[in-house]
Design an enzyme around this catalytic site. Structure first.
Site, PDB file in Angstrom:
ATOM      1  N   ASP A 567       0.727  -1.121  -0.020  1.00 42.83           N
ATOM      2  CA  ASP A 567       0.078   0.068  -0.111  1.00 42.83           C
ATOM      3  C   ASP A 567       0.804   1.245  -0.030  1.00 42.83           C
ATOM      4  O   ASP A 567       0.681   2.332  -0.696  1.00 42.83           O
ATOM      5  CB  ASP A 567      -1.040  -0.033   1.282  1.00 42.83           C
ATOM      6  CG  ASP A 567      -1.974   1.290   1.462  1.00 42.83           C
ATOM      7  OD1 ASP A 567      -1.259   2.309   1.462  1.00 42.83           O
ATOM      8  OD2 ASP A 567      -2.977   0.955   1.629  1.00 42.83           O
ATOM      9  N   ILE A 596      -4.966   2.263   0.557  1.00 42.83           N
ATOM     10  CA  ILE A 596      -5.143   1.505  -0.961  1.00 42.83           C
ATOM     11  C   ILE A 596      -5.550   0.057  -0.800  1.00 42.83           C
ATOM     12  O   ILE A 596      -6.088  -0.543  -1.601  1.00 42.83           O
ATOM     13  CB  ILE A 596      -3.802   1.776  -1.690  1.00 42.83           C
ATOM     14  CG1 ILE A 596      -3.855   3.480  -1.954  1.00 42.83           C
ATOM     15  CG2 ILE A 596      -3.914   0.856  -3.094  1.00 42.83           C
ATOM     16  CD1 ILE A 596      -2.495   3.783  -2.703  1.00 42.83           C
ATOM     17  N   ASP A 597      -4.901  -0.653   0.487  1.00 43.31           N
ATOM     18  CA  ASP A 597      -4.898  -2.193   0.608  1.00 43.31           C
ATOM     19  C   ASP A 597      -6.356  -2.496   0.569  1.00 43.31           C
ATOM     20  O   ASP A 597      -6.473  -3.440  -0.194  1.00 43.31           O
ATOM     21  CB  ASP A 597      -4.285  -2.385   1.772  1.00 43.31           C
ATOM     22  CG  ASP A 597      -2.941  -2.733   1.680  1.00 43.31           C
ATOM     23  OD1 ASP A 597      -2.443  -3.404   0.744  1.00 43.31           O
ATOM     24  OD2 ASP A 597      -2.197  -2.448   2.693  1.00 43.31           O
ATOM     25  N   VAL A 598      -7.405  -2.077   1.316  1.00 40.90           N
ATOM     26  CA  VAL A 598      -8.579  -2.209   1.401  1.00 40.90           C
ATOM     27  C   VAL A 598      -9.275  -2.207  -0.108  1.00 40.90           C
ATOM     28  O   VAL A 598      -9.978  -2.969  -0.693  1.00 40.90           O
ATOM     29  CB  VAL A 598      -9.431  -1.561   2.629  1.00 40.90           C
ATOM     30  CG1 VAL A 598     -10.681  -2.109   2.419  1.00 40.90           C
ATOM     31  CG2 VAL A 598      -8.683  -2.011   3.889  1.00 40.90           C
TER      32      VAL A 598
END
Length: 835
Positions: A567, A596-598
């Protein structure tokens, strides 16, 4: 290659009433997959005056309708009668008052999938009527007051961000839900009514900021968290400056200055291999190894660690003494090469690292252009315009590279074309007991950390059975697997197997014929080494869908496609960190975990949904793709474009910014902060009048206005709310995520995903981790007819290894041998969470 006529959503018709970002973005994603989208604008044109409108309306046909007239409403009904999908993001009740509400439209078109994206749920009596500007939603769920550990340590509160996180999260969840409803419709024939409150989507996207583990051991806390604890206990101020703050960052999770002065970001603290490989690339591993840095496994209780060991290099974080020693060596090493030289060296060695860039540099970068992450679209207003590409795609669908600008048309032309394009009438089945969209779908989850596990976790709530397989010897530390996993691995079974071993391959051979979807976060090279290429998989199961997610991929190969990343590196390389920090010399991570990960996990879940629709149409299995960069570009939609003579990239940035301009900004009242938002075209005169400031002149070139700051601090937030509310001007008090969690929490035994509140949390008093745990409820997607599950808690890693092998007809002796040989395991540690 996939022909245009066989594109995933070819043949589906969408009517898009959306304005601003969330609704139009959903319809853009459907158009990007081949759907025929008709976008409706009011007579005065789009309500959002931003060049990004051109991106959100690409691939659509645009119609102007006056929905305040009977003729306009009747024309809209004619379109909806022939449509498969309706998308709207007005406040609850608006479409009903126009005569275009979901229930009425399903009477005339029972197969219709109707998606609403209100700011707050229609059931939420306290908030549903609020004018839900992006900043208002962020203020209402605590985003501006929980912007990461850096800002807490620097004593900066609140912090404004111009990124439309709420709309980005909601749009991807909205597009995913539409695709899943279309997939379910292939069997039932029935349409669906779906609500995705944007506030709920934002809260789910920031799940790791809001999760709470009671009495979490200090070993799972970062140096910054420990320093915040220490200062609060000692009564010391939280007033670190930016330079001093850097020394509280783990050496493998921070920025370094390079030979050319450009900063370089490393995120090498997660995988057990990465810290040592990082030091090898820098040429200093032998020296640090000789100094005696500990390398033992982190899956032991602290009492079992080697004598005098206060950390291990294979687990985040290092102790303060070792962190100071290692970072000092790394600072010197990074000065020997330029940032882009290090980027190539790190990437080719499989070590996560990236040079910092500003957004314009990313847009024009070699990889962005070569990979198809950025595309050129000929726009009548702007000329050749660089735009971000798809959020997800099916491998082989070359049409994702072929973007067309919006085409003005008329209702008559659309209806004529639809009338000529005759299609089979959908047979609508009788009402049945509610079931999940994905009941009967089996997913094999081979992912790790946050983004990857989020893919299957998102799909599990809709009925999919998820089998999660991890290696017998963990390759990631407990912070990444267990703490993060308690959110991302809900609703799954867990087995520990070495899929590269002979017996592990046999497990796959027995498992794959009954698997619908495999999710994995790996680049092409890693897939080949694991023997999990799509060519190999489809020989076993031609209908299988491989969901491949990684850091840098686009629809085409680029120089960084096989580089490893996280991320934070997507933030660094696309300019998010430079914007948030105020410049490339002072970059900061945005909102701590999951920015950004989710969203990346949601994008990949959307790719799976698209692939399922494609398969249901008889097109077989496919490779469904997305990446962290694709997600990172979406959350920058107001800025992620360029063209000749574009206005300067000068959007609000930095630590002290409180808003975009004086009328869209955080202000301090006598008893706390609130967010002000109003329509500058239609409400400014009312605003001046109610404040008794008829001569007020406001420059939109700055986010500050001293007169308003001095005025607002004289009265309470309630006073300003009561003054502005009758004028429909937003005055939203800023809350913290902890306040929101305390006010909207349910016990696990009473969890209800269809409650009145827009945002809800679930308390697990007896979680198997041994601590009280509080997590965001997965209630952002709310179908009217189909069922959404409350997920079961994440099991201990390896809890279902034996059961799975037994189900696959392995004998007890074979299972014992696999465990003895290390091809299988029943746990990583004695405790669920090593202490």
């Amino acid at each position: 290659m996939i022909s245009k006529s066989k594109r995933p959503l070819a043949g589906y018709r969408v009517v898009d009433f959306g304005q601003y970002i969330a609704g139009p973005a959903v319809a853009m994603m459907l158009a990007d997959q081949g759907a025929d989208v008709v976008h409706i604008d009011p007579p005065g044109g789009a309500r959002w005056d931003n060049p990004a409108e051109a991106i959100l309306n690409r691939g659509k046909r645009c119609v102007t309708l006056d929905l305040k007239t009977e003729e306009g409403v009747q024309q809209a009904i004619q379109l909806i009668r022939q449509a498969d999908v309706v998308v709207e993001n007005f406040r609850p009740g608006v479409m009903n008052r126009l005569g275009l509400g979901a229930v009425a439209m399903q009477v005339i078109n029972p197969a219709l999938v109707y998606l609403s994206l209100p700011g707050f749920s229609a059931k939420d009596e306290s908030q549903s009527a609020i004018p839900a500007w992006e900043g208002v939603i962020a203020a209402a769920v605590g985003q501006f007051t929980d912007m990461g550990l850096n800002r807490i340590l620097m004593g900066i509160n609140p912090s404004f961000s111009p990124l439309p996180l709420a709309s980005a999260y909601a749009s991807v969840l909205g597009a995913t839900s539409v695709n899943l409803a279309l997939f379910a419709r292939e069997k039932s024939g029935r349409g669906e009514v779906i609500e995705v409150p944007i506030s709920a989507a934002l809260m789910e996207g920031l799940a790791y900021n809001s999760m709470y583990v009671d009495e979490l051991p200090d070993r799972y806390k970062s140096p910054r968290e420990l320093e915040i604890q220490r200062r609060r206990r000692a009564g010391e101020p939280l007033n670190l400056n930016y330079e001093d703050l850097q020394e509280f960052l783990d050496p493998f999770y921070r920025t370094y200055e390079c030979k050319d002065g450009r900063p370089f970001y490393t995120v090498c603290s997660s995988h057990t291999r990465h810290p040592i490989d990082c030091l090898k690339v820098l040429g200093i591993w032998d020296e640090i190894d000789a100094a005696g840095i500990p390398t033992h496994s982190a899956y032991q209780d602290l009492k079992d660690w080697p004598e005098d060991a206060d950390c291990t290099i294979v687990s985040y974080p290092l102790s303060r003494d070792w962190a100071d020693y290692v970072s000092t060596k790394m600072k010197v090493a990074f000065k020997t090469r330029t940032a882009y030289e290090w980027e190539t060296l790190f990437g080719e060695a499989g070590v996560p690292g990236s040079a910092h860039r500003v957004t314009r540099e990313w847009i024009h970068s070699e990889h962005a252009l070569a990979s198809g992450l950025m595309l050129t679209v000929d726009e009548p207003k702007y000329g050749p315009m660089l735009q971000f590409g798809n959020t997800c795609w099916l491998q082989g669908d070359t049409s994702v590279m072929d973007k067309q600008c919006a085409q003005p048309t008329s209702v008559e032309q659309v209806l004529q074309g639809w009338a000529e394009d005759t299609r089979e009438v959908i047979s609508v089945a009788a009402e049945a007991e509610p079931e999940g969209w994905l009941d009967g779908i089996r997913i094999l989850d081979l992912t790790n950390v946050i983004a990857g596990p989020t893919i299957a976790a998102t799909l599990a709530r809709f009925g999919a059975e998820v089998i999660s397989i991890d290696p017998p010897i963990p390759t990631l530390d407990p912070w990444n697997t267990i703490v993060f996993g308690m959110q991302a691995n809900q609703g799954k079974t867990s087995a520990l197997l070495d899929l590269k071993s002979g017996s592990g391959r046999e497990v796959l051979l027995r498992l794959l014929p009954d698997i619908d979807v495999i999710t994995i976060n790996a680049n092409d090279g890693q897939l080949q080494r694991l023997g999990l290429s799509y060519e190999e998989l489809r020989e076993i199961n031609p209908e299988i869908i491989l969901c491949q997610f990684d850091a840098y991929s686009g629809p085409k190969a680029g120089p960084r496609s096989d580089y490893s990343g996280y991320d934070d590196l997507a933030q660094a390389t696309t300019g998010i960190m430079s914007r948030f920090g105020g410049g490339i010399d002072t970059p900061e991570e945005h909102a701590h975990f999951g920015t950004i990960d989710v969203l990346g996990g949601y994008c990949a879940a959307q790719a799976v949904a698209v692939a399922l629709v494609n398969r249901a149409k008889g097109n077989g299995g496919s490779v469904a793709r997305s990446s962290l960069i694709a997600a990172g570009q979406l959350i920058q939609v107001p800025f992620m474009y360029d063209y000749v003579n574009r206005e300067p990239f000068n959007e609000p940035s930095g630590r002290q910014v409180k808003g975009s301009d004086p009328l869209y900004r955080c202000y301090q009242a006598a008893d706390g902060w609130f967010f002000l938002a109003l329509n500058k075209k239609t409400q400014i005169e009312d605003f001046k009048c109610v404040l008794n400031l008829p001569e007020l002149e406001i420059s939109m070139e700055s986010d500050r206005h001293p007169l308003l700051e001095a005025l607002f601090i004289t009265q309470s937030r309630r006073y300003w709310e009561e003054l502005f509310c009758p004028l429909d001007i937003s005055c939203q008090p800023l809350v913290t995520m902890s306040q929101l969690r305390e006010q909207n929490i349910m016990d696990e035994s009473e969890a209800n995903l269809d409650g009145a509140q827009s945002v809800a949390f679930i308390r697990f008093a007896d979680h198997p981790c041994g601590y009280r745990l509080e997590l965001i409820a997965p209630n952002s997607v709310r179908p009217l007819r189909s069922k959404v599950r409350v997920p079961v808690v994440m099991p201990k890693y390896g809890a279902h290894t034996v059961t799975l092998l037994q189900q696959l007809q392995f004998s007890d002796s074979e299972i014992e041998q696999m465990i003895e040989e290390g091809a299988a395991a029943i746990q990583w540690s004695d405790r669920y969470m090593p202490t």
